[in-house]
Scaffold this active site. Sequence first.
Site, PDB file in Angstrom:
ATOM      1  N   GLY A 159     -32.120  25.893  16.152  1.00 52.63           N
ATOM      2  CA  GLY A 159     -31.450  24.904  15.313  1.00 52.63           C
ATOM      3  C   GLY A 159     -30.155  24.424  15.928  1.00 52.63           C
ATOM      4  N   TYR A 187     -34.654  27.690  -1.019  1.00 55.66           N
ATOM      5  CA  TYR A 187     -33.656  27.835   0.042  1.00 55.66           C
ATOM      6  C   TYR A 187     -32.889  29.141  -0.124  1.00 55.66           C
ATOM      7  CZ  TYR A 187     -29.468  26.805   2.847  1.00 55.66           C
ATOM      8  OH  TYR A 187     -28.435  26.864   3.755  1.00 55.66           O
ATOM      9  N   ALA A 200     -33.748  31.818  -1.786  1.00 53.63           N
ATOM     10  CA  ALA A 200     -34.633  32.966  -1.607  1.00 53.63           C
ATOM     11  C   ALA A 200     -34.890  33.227  -0.128  1.00 53.63           C
ATOM     12  CB  ALA A 200     -35.956  32.719  -2.334  1.00 53.63           C
ATOM     13  N   LYS A 243     -32.902  32.410   2.401  1.00 53.53           N
ATOM     14  CA  LYS A 243     -31.675  32.931   3.006  1.00 53.53           C
ATOM     15  C   LYS A 243     -31.446  34.388   2.599  1.00 53.53           C
ATOM     16  CE  LYS A 243     -30.079  29.362   5.355  1.00 53.53           C
ATOM     17  NZ  LYS A 243     -29.865  29.418   6.819  1.00 53.53           N
ATOM     18  N   ILE A 270     -20.138  24.102   5.402  1.00 53.14           N
ATOM     19  CA  ILE A 270     -19.276  23.850   6.553  1.00 53.14           C
ATOM     20  C   ILE A 270     -19.083  22.350   6.717  1.00 53.14           C
ATOM     21  CG2 ILE A 270     -19.074  24.066   9.059  1.00 53.14           C
ATOM     22  CD1 ILE A 270     -20.637  26.685   8.826  1.00 53.14           C
TER      23      ILE A 270
END
Length: 254
Positions: A14, A160, A162, A164, A193
């Site tokens: 990524g 998302y 779950a 992570k 961020i």
Amino acid sequence: MDLGLRERVVLITGAGGGAGPTVARAFADEGAFVALQHREGSGSAARAEETAAEIVATGGRAIAVSADLTSTEQVVAMVERVATELGAVGVLVTATSAYKSEKFPEVTDESWASVVDDLLGATFRACRAVVPGMQEAGWGRIVNIAARSGLVGVARSTHYAAAKAGIIGLTASLAKELGPQGILVNAVAPTQILTVKDGTPSIPDERAAEMAKTIPLRRLATPDDLARLVVWLASDANTYVTGQTISLTGGEQR
């Protein structure tokens, strides 16, 4: 301080999205050889290629590698290519992102499976591909980028959160299994961020200012904040921290 990263081979998944380019450059600044994974045809592919070219132009070693992280075959081929062109992977940073906002009753089986596999599945495959080489070398560092939502949850993105949370569990389990072989495994769980792409911030100034009011440090995290932490966790300076999920929140606890 010499962090012991000179000529270490670092694979970042990524790498073309979000803070990925900043993390890649931070490793290159320490003399590491950097491989930046991207998915062919994705919006981040060009950024990964550009970042690799920038590192090379300033005297470093870097390559951009294309791989679909939902494919075991492509992940294995990616790691083999990195080993051929740069050397065996000593550091893995998984920074794949697949955020999707959906109300829970509207989450389909397909959407759930896609988000979970794009995040947790991709992290699992990348780790599995590099661990044998680290075991052979008797040294390795894995830093998985999780998210604060994996610890505290988030509305309208249950898949998302779950996924992570799964990455956090994977990290803790791998640290226990791989520690005896000299491999340290940690996760970083940042809040949102603030990044800038083509001169445009990821969060509008007014919204960012409102969000900052809830943070003790009174600002949002930057890619540099994340990069410094990731590089330290992946370095020889870290000799005893493993199995941890470190929240990057500027002191925010909720």
